[in-house]
Design a protein around this motif. Structure first.
Motif, PDB file in Angstrom:
ATOM      1  N   VAL A   1       0.844  -1.193   0.000  1.00  0.00           N
ATOM      2  CA  VAL A   1       0.000   0.000   0.000  1.00  0.00           C
ATOM      3  C   VAL A   1       0.878   1.242   0.000  1.00  0.00           C
ATOM      4  O   VAL A   1       1.751   1.406   0.856  1.00  0.00           O
ATOM      5  CB  VAL A   1      -0.934   0.012   1.229  1.00  0.00           C
ATOM      6  N   ARG A   2       0.656   2.124  -0.980  1.00  0.00           N
ATOM      7  CA  ARG A   2       1.382   3.383  -1.044  1.00  0.00           C
ATOM      8  C   ARG A   2       0.837   4.363   0.008  1.00  0.00           C
ATOM      9  O   ARG A   2      -0.324   4.283   0.400  1.00  0.00           O
ATOM     10  CB  ARG A   2       1.251   4.014  -2.434  1.00  0.00           C
TER      11      ARG A   2
ATOM     12  N   TRP B   1      -2.572   1.833   6.280  1.00  0.00           N
ATOM     13  CA  TRP B   1      -2.164   0.526   5.799  1.00  0.00           C
ATOM     14  C   TRP B   1      -0.768   0.520   5.189  1.00  0.00           C
ATOM     15  O   TRP B   1      -0.120  -0.521   5.101  1.00  0.00           O
ATOM     16  CB  TRP B   1      -3.181  -0.007   4.782  1.00  0.00           C
ATOM     17  N   SER B   2      -0.293   1.668   4.746  1.00  0.00           N
ATOM     18  CA  SER B   2       1.071   1.732   4.227  1.00  0.00           C
ATOM     19  C   SER B   2       2.087   1.419   5.314  1.00  0.00           C
ATOM     20  O   SER B   2       3.199   0.953   5.025  1.00  0.00           O
ATOM     21  CB  SER B   2       1.344   3.116   3.636  1.00  0.00           C
ATOM     22  N   GLU B   3       1.724   1.647   6.563  1.00  0.00           N
ATOM     23  CA  GLU B   3       2.603   1.330   7.689  1.00  0.00           C
ATOM     24  C   GLU B   3       2.317  -0.051   8.273  1.00  0.00           C
ATOM     25  O   GLU B   3       3.229  -0.741   8.723  1.00  0.00           O
ATOM     26  CB  GLU B   3       2.443   2.387   8.780  1.00  0.00           C
ATOM     27  N   GLN B   4       1.041  -0.464   8.235  1.00  0.00           N
ATOM     28  CA  GLN B   4       0.653  -1.718   8.882  1.00  0.00           C
ATOM     29  C   GLN B   4       1.026  -2.954   8.076  1.00  0.00           C
ATOM     30  O   GLN B   4       1.450  -3.960   8.634  1.00  0.00           O
ATOM     31  CB  GLN B   4      -0.861  -1.723   9.148  1.00  0.00           C
TER      32      GLN B   4
ATOM     33  N   ALA C   1      -2.535 -11.394   2.762  1.00  0.00           N
ATOM     34  CA  ALA C   1      -2.480 -10.534   3.943  1.00  0.00           C
ATOM     35  C   ALA C   1      -2.609  -9.058   3.581  1.00  0.00           C
ATOM     36  O   ALA C   1      -2.883  -8.225   4.445  1.00  0.00           O
ATOM     37  CB  ALA C   1      -1.170 -10.772   4.704  1.00  0.00           C
ATOM     38  N   SER C   2      -2.393  -8.726   2.294  1.00  0.00           N
ATOM     39  CA  SER C   2      -2.487  -7.339   1.860  1.00  0.00           C
ATOM     40  C   SER C   2      -3.925  -6.837   1.926  1.00  0.00           C
ATOM     41  O   SER C   2      -4.856  -7.538   1.498  1.00  0.00           O
ATOM     42  CB  SER C   2      -1.961  -7.197   0.431  1.00  0.00           C
TER      43      SER C   2
END
Length: 293
Positions: A222-223, A230-233, A273-274
């Motif tokens: 995720v950008r 979500w880009s961090e998780q 998982a994404s």
């Protein structure tokens, strides 16, 4: 669905137990060989569909399935891929070749993988929500995504080997990103078995396709502009897709045949998982009539 495919594989293998093992070393029919120095072109018309596990992306319809191949003494072109034969023996062959990534096909309707659905000639004759299991504890609602950024197409290049045995063909391949789009690598192990029953040709295959962290992160990560949370998780890792495929051909005459293809791919845990992915699998089917020129 995967249980039905496994049952089909076992059933047809049992039926083929009386076939000669030497059939694996040769073409299944005169029309199945690719003559050196001549182009082979075929076109199948019908209907099929590739399911799309990516959120907010539609399933991909398939109406045409072309095949285009040329094999020289060393160089070859096979359904969009270029290659050079390093060794060609009775029981094995070794090539340098290019290949397409199946991951970009989910993002582009006219990706080569959505056109040349049958793979190499030498081997063959949307929901917008997330499943609840992907919502972390402590969150009350799913974060809203902005429009997804483009995931670019790239070409992979590497080496592949084919080992011809009485119980099928084993294909081993390793490839790297040639255009430095994601700088990732793929590894493939494929088993394929061909058999004939009168005018019927059956082709069964099972595949394990390993993808590096770079590939999975580029296509399924995720950008920051898409969703900050979500880009961090979500943290990508390498993973392996597992696939089964059954192709059935009925030869009506020298040029015409009926074609049925069904393919099931179990996506790697690192992909499912994404938060961009809604399904744990992708499936493809096509049924139609094909003409060989």
């Amino acid at each position: 669905m995967i249980n039905k495919l496994l049952a089909s594989l076992v059933t047809i293998l049992l039926l083929s137990s009386t076939a000669l093992a030497d059939e694996q070393q040769a073409c299944l029919s005169d029309d199945d060989c690719i003559e050196i120095g001549k182009w082979q072109f075929g076109l199948a018309l019908g209907y099929g569909e590739r399911s799309n596990p990516i959120r907010d992306y539609d399933d991909i319809p398939i109406y045409l399935a072309p095949t285009l191949a040329y094999y020289g003494e060393k160089w070859f072109f096979d359904n969009g891929n270029l290659g050079y034969t390093l060794a060609d023996k009775e029981h094995f062959s070794l090539n340098l070749s290019t290949s397409f990534s199946s991951d970009s096909a989910y993002f582009y309707r006219w990706d080569p993988s959505n056109i040349f659905i049958s793979g190499n000639s030498q081997l063959t004759s949307p929901s917008s929500g997330f499943p609840s299991r992907r919502v972390p504890l402590g969150t009350e609602s799913e974060p809203v995504f902005n429009e997804l950024e483009d995931r670019k197409f790239t070409l992979l290049g590497g080496a592949e080997a084919f080992i011809y045995t009485p119980v099928g063909i084993i294909n081993i391949a390793v490839a790297h990103d040639l255009f430095d789009v994601h700088s990732g690598m793929e590894g493939k192990l494929k088993w394929l078995y061909n058999m004939t029953l009168d005018d019927w040709i059956f082709e069964l295959s099972a595949t394990a396709n390993w993808k590096s962290k770079e590939i999975i992160d580029y296509y399924y990560g995720v950008r920051f502009s898409e969703n900050e949370y979500w880009s961090e998780q979500y943290q990508a890792s390498s993973g392996t897709n597992l696939g089964l495929e059954l192709t059935t051909q009925y030869m009506m005459n020298e040029h015409w045949e009926l074609l049925f293809l069904v393919r099931y791919t179990d996506l790697a845990d690192a992909i499912t998982a994404s938060p961009l992915v809604n399904e744990d699998h992708s499936s493809t089917y096509f049924i139609g009539a094909a003409y060989r020129f």
